[in-house]
Each structure stands twice: as C-alpha cells, then as structure tokens.
Design a protein around this motif. Structure first.
Motif, PDB file in Angstrom:
ATOM      1  N   PRO A   1     -11.434  -9.890 -27.918  1.00  0.00           N
ATOM      2  CA  PRO A   1     -10.682  -9.435 -26.747  1.00  0.00           C
ATOM      3  C   PRO A   1     -11.197  -8.078 -26.274  1.00  0.00           C
ATOM      4  N   PRO A   2     -10.869  -7.683 -25.065  1.00  0.00           N
ATOM      5  CA  PRO A   2     -11.290  -6.367 -24.590  1.00  0.00           C
ATOM      6  C   PRO A   2     -10.585  -5.267 -25.368  1.00  0.00           C
ATOM      7  N   ASP A   3     -11.223  -4.129 -25.480  1.00  0.00           N
ATOM      8  CA  ASP A   3     -10.635  -2.981 -26.160  1.00  0.00           C
ATOM      9  C   ASP A   3      -9.948  -2.097 -25.129  1.00  0.00           C
ATOM     10  N   GLY A   4      -9.105  -1.241 -25.604  1.00  0.00           N
ATOM     11  CA  GLY A   4      -8.462  -0.292 -24.714  1.00  0.00           C
ATOM     12  C   GLY A   4      -6.956  -0.417 -24.756  1.00  0.00           C
ATOM     13  N   PRO A   5      -6.279   0.543 -24.128  1.00  0.00           N
ATOM     14  CA  PRO A   5      -4.816   0.575 -24.209  1.00  0.00           C
ATOM     15  C   PRO A   5      -4.133  -0.577 -23.478  1.00  0.00           C
ATOM     16  N   LYS A   6      -4.800  -1.190 -22.517  1.00  0.00           N
ATOM     17  CA  LYS A   6      -4.165  -2.268 -21.756  1.00  0.00           C
ATOM     18  C   LYS A   6      -4.648  -3.653 -22.185  1.00  0.00           C
ATOM     19  N   ALA A   7      -5.334  -3.753 -23.294  1.00  0.00           N
ATOM     20  CA  ALA A   7      -5.934  -5.012 -23.711  1.00  0.00           C
ATOM     21  C   ALA A   7      -4.888  -6.095 -23.965  1.00  0.00           C
ATOM     22  N   LEU A   8      -3.734  -5.724 -24.451  1.00  0.00           N
ATOM     23  CA  LEU A   8      -2.711  -6.716 -24.787  1.00  0.00           C
ATOM     24  C   LEU A   8      -1.531  -6.722 -23.813  1.00  0.00           C
ATOM     25  N   ASP A   9      -1.642  -6.023 -22.692  1.00  0.00           N
ATOM     26  CA  ASP A   9      -0.528  -5.959 -21.741  1.00  0.00           C
ATOM     27  C   ASP A   9      -0.081  -7.333 -21.278  1.00  0.00           C
ATOM     28  N   ARG A  10      -1.012  -8.147 -20.843  1.00  0.00           N
ATOM     29  CA  ARG A  10      -0.651  -9.458 -20.311  1.00  0.00           C
ATOM     30  C   ARG A  10      -0.064 -10.346 -21.412  1.00  0.00           C
ATOM     31  N   VAL A  11      -0.599 -10.265 -22.608  1.00  0.00           N
ATOM     32  CA  VAL A  11      -0.079 -11.056 -23.726  1.00  0.00           C
ATOM     33  C   VAL A  11       1.371 -10.661 -24.008  1.00  0.00           C
ATOM     34  N   MET A  12       1.645  -9.363 -23.999  1.00  0.00           N
ATOM     35  CA  MET A  12       3.002  -8.895 -24.264  1.00  0.00           C
ATOM     36  C   MET A  12       3.957  -9.286 -23.124  1.00  0.00           C
ATOM     37  N   GLU A  13       3.484  -9.248 -21.889  1.00  0.00           N
ATOM     38  CA  GLU A  13       4.317  -9.674 -20.758  1.00  0.00           C
ATOM     39  C   GLU A  13       4.707 -11.143 -20.897  1.00  0.00           C
ATOM     40  N   ARG A  14       3.720 -11.974 -21.233  1.00  0.00           N
ATOM     41  CA  ARG A  14       4.016 -13.402 -21.397  1.00  0.00           C
ATOM     42  C   ARG A  14       4.980 -13.648 -22.548  1.00  0.00           C
ATOM     43  N   ALA A  15       4.789 -12.928 -23.654  1.00  0.00           N
ATOM     44  CA  ALA A  15       5.677 -13.096 -24.807  1.00  0.00           C
ATOM     45  C   ALA A  15       7.101 -12.674 -24.443  1.00  0.00           C
ATOM     46  N   ALA A  16       7.247 -11.586 -23.697  1.00  0.00           N
ATOM     47  CA  ALA A  16       8.577 -11.131 -23.291  1.00  0.00           C
ATOM     48  C   ALA A  16       9.223 -12.141 -22.350  1.00  0.00           C
ATOM     49  N   GLN A  17       8.453 -12.698 -21.419  1.00  0.00           N
ATOM     50  CA  GLN A  17       8.992 -13.709 -20.513  1.00  0.00           C
ATOM     51  C   GLN A  17       9.426 -14.955 -21.283  1.00  0.00           C
ATOM     52  N   PHE A  18       8.603 -15.370 -22.237  1.00  0.00           N
ATOM     53  CA  PHE A  18       8.931 -16.540 -23.045  1.00  0.00           C
ATOM     54  C   PHE A  18      10.208 -16.289 -23.838  1.00  0.00           C
ATOM     55  N   ASP A  19      10.342 -15.096 -24.429  1.00  0.00           N
ATOM     56  CA  ASP A  19      11.541 -14.769 -25.200  1.00  0.00           C
ATOM     57  C   ASP A  19      12.781 -14.753 -24.303  1.00  0.00           C
ATOM     58  N   ALA A  20      12.650 -14.191 -23.097  1.00  0.00           N
ATOM     59  CA  ALA A  20      13.785 -14.149 -22.177  1.00  0.00           C
ATOM     60  C   ALA A  20      14.184 -15.552 -21.748  1.00  0.00           C
ATOM     61  N   LEU A  21      13.212 -16.417 -21.502  1.00  0.00           N
ATOM     62  CA  LEU A  21      13.490 -17.791 -21.119  1.00  0.00           C
ATOM     63  C   LEU A  21      14.180 -18.529 -22.250  1.00  0.00           C
ATOM     64  N   ALA A  22      13.683 -18.344 -23.476  1.00  0.00           N
ATOM     65  CA  ALA A  22      14.290 -19.002 -24.639  1.00  0.00           C
ATOM     66  C   ALA A  22      15.719 -18.502 -24.850  1.00  0.00           C
ATOM     67  N   ALA A  23      15.959 -17.215 -24.668  1.00  0.00           N
ATOM     68  CA  ALA A  23      17.307 -16.665 -24.845  1.00  0.00           C
ATOM     69  C   ALA A  23      18.247 -17.216 -23.783  1.00  0.00           C
ATOM     70  N   ALA A  24      17.768 -17.329 -22.552  1.00  0.00           N
ATOM     71  CA  ALA A  24      18.609 -17.858 -21.479  1.00  0.00           C
ATOM     72  C   ALA A  24      18.946 -19.323 -21.719  1.00  0.00           C
ATOM     73  N   GLN A  25      17.986 -20.077 -22.212  1.00  0.00           N
ATOM     74  CA  GLN A  25      18.229 -21.496 -22.463  1.00  0.00           C
ATOM     75  C   GLN A  25      19.177 -21.699 -23.636  1.00  0.00           C
ATOM     76  N   SER A  26      19.069 -20.846 -24.667  1.00  0.00           N
ATOM     77  CA  SER A  26      19.935 -21.007 -25.838  1.00  0.00           C
ATOM     78  C   SER A  26      21.367 -20.595 -25.530  1.00  0.00           C
ATOM     79  N   SER A  27      21.560 -19.705 -24.556  1.00  0.00           N
ATOM     80  CA  SER A  27      22.919 -19.279 -24.211  1.00  0.00           C
ATOM     81  C   SER A  27      23.552 -20.188 -23.165  1.00  0.00           C
ATOM     82  N   GLY A  28      22.803 -21.183 -22.688  1.00  0.00           N
ATOM     83  CA  GLY A  28      23.334 -22.129 -21.724  1.00  0.00           C
ATOM     84  C   GLY A  28      23.206 -21.679 -20.279  1.00  0.00           C
ATOM     85  N   GLN A  29      22.626 -20.521 -20.047  1.00  0.00           N
ATOM     86  CA  GLN A  29      22.448 -20.039 -18.679  1.00  0.00           C
ATOM     87  C   GLN A  29      21.194 -20.653 -18.083  1.00  0.00           C
ATOM     88  N   LYS A  30      21.219 -20.753 -16.768  1.00  0.00           N
ATOM     89  CA  LYS A  30      19.998 -21.187 -16.104  1.00  0.00           C
ATOM     90  C   LYS A  30      19.027 -20.012 -16.075  1.00  0.00           C
TER      91      LYS A  30
END
Length: 111
Positions: free
Chosen positions: A20-49
């Motif tokens: 992967p690329p080096d530098g402070p922003k190398a994992l930014d997109r990976v972390m954004e996707r992981a946070a979105q996935f976690d938020a989606l999973a939390a919303a689905q488990s709580s029954g919210q759309k």
C-alpha cells in the motif's frame, strides 16, 4: 471505532494490498469504509433503516433539436466559441435545420 477495529481494518487492507502507499493518509479510505460498514451494521441490528445518501435524479437529456438550437445560438452570437466546441455532426444538424448559415460557420471558425 475501537482500536481493535482499526487494527483489524488495517490488517484486511494489508492482506488485500501487499504494497500500500505510505504516508499519513494511506489508510484514510479503508477507515472510512470500515466506519460506514460499522454504522450500517449498527443501524440494521437496532431495526432502524440505514440512512442513505441518494444520488441526484438526472434531468431528462435534451433532444437533438434542443442541442442544435443551443449550439446555433452560440454560433450566431458574438460570444467566445472554442475551436473544438462544434462537432461535424452538430454542424450538419444545425445546417439541416436552417439554424445557421455556412458563411456564419466559416466566420466563426467551424469547419
């Protein structure tokens, strides 16, 4: 995100991309996707759309007559007209509809 989740996302990314690329922003997109996935999973488990960001609805595309009229207005005006704005097909369409004259096209540099 918890520290464990951050490390897990980084490991998954490293396995998928061994160099992967080096530098402070190398994992930014990976972390954004992981946070979105976690938020989606939390919303689905709580029954919210899950909240979705919708794309803007596309307006209907202009028809050939409307396009020819638009470009004819540009050719017939004294506004700036870049050399590559009018294609051969559009030139022929404007001429066929009688919206411009061959002399005006030549004067404006449309070939």
């Amino acid at each position: 995100m918890s520290e464990d989740r951050i490390i897990e996302a980084a490991e998954v990314s490293r396995n998928a991309h061994p160099k992967p690329p080096d530098g402070p922003k190398a994992l930014d997109r990976v972390m954004e996707r992981a946070a979105q996935f976690d938020a989606l999973a939390a919303a689905q488990s709580s029954g919210q759309k899950p909240r979705r960001v919708r794309k803007r609805d596309d307006a209907p595309r202009p028809g050939p007559d409307e396009l020819a009229a638009f470009f004819a207005d540009l050719v017939n005006s004294d506004r700036f007209l870049p050399a590559n704005t009018i294609s051969n097909a559009m030139r022929d369409a404007m001429l066929a509809r009688g919206l411009v004259t061959p002399e005006r096209l030549r004067m404006r540099g449309v070939r």
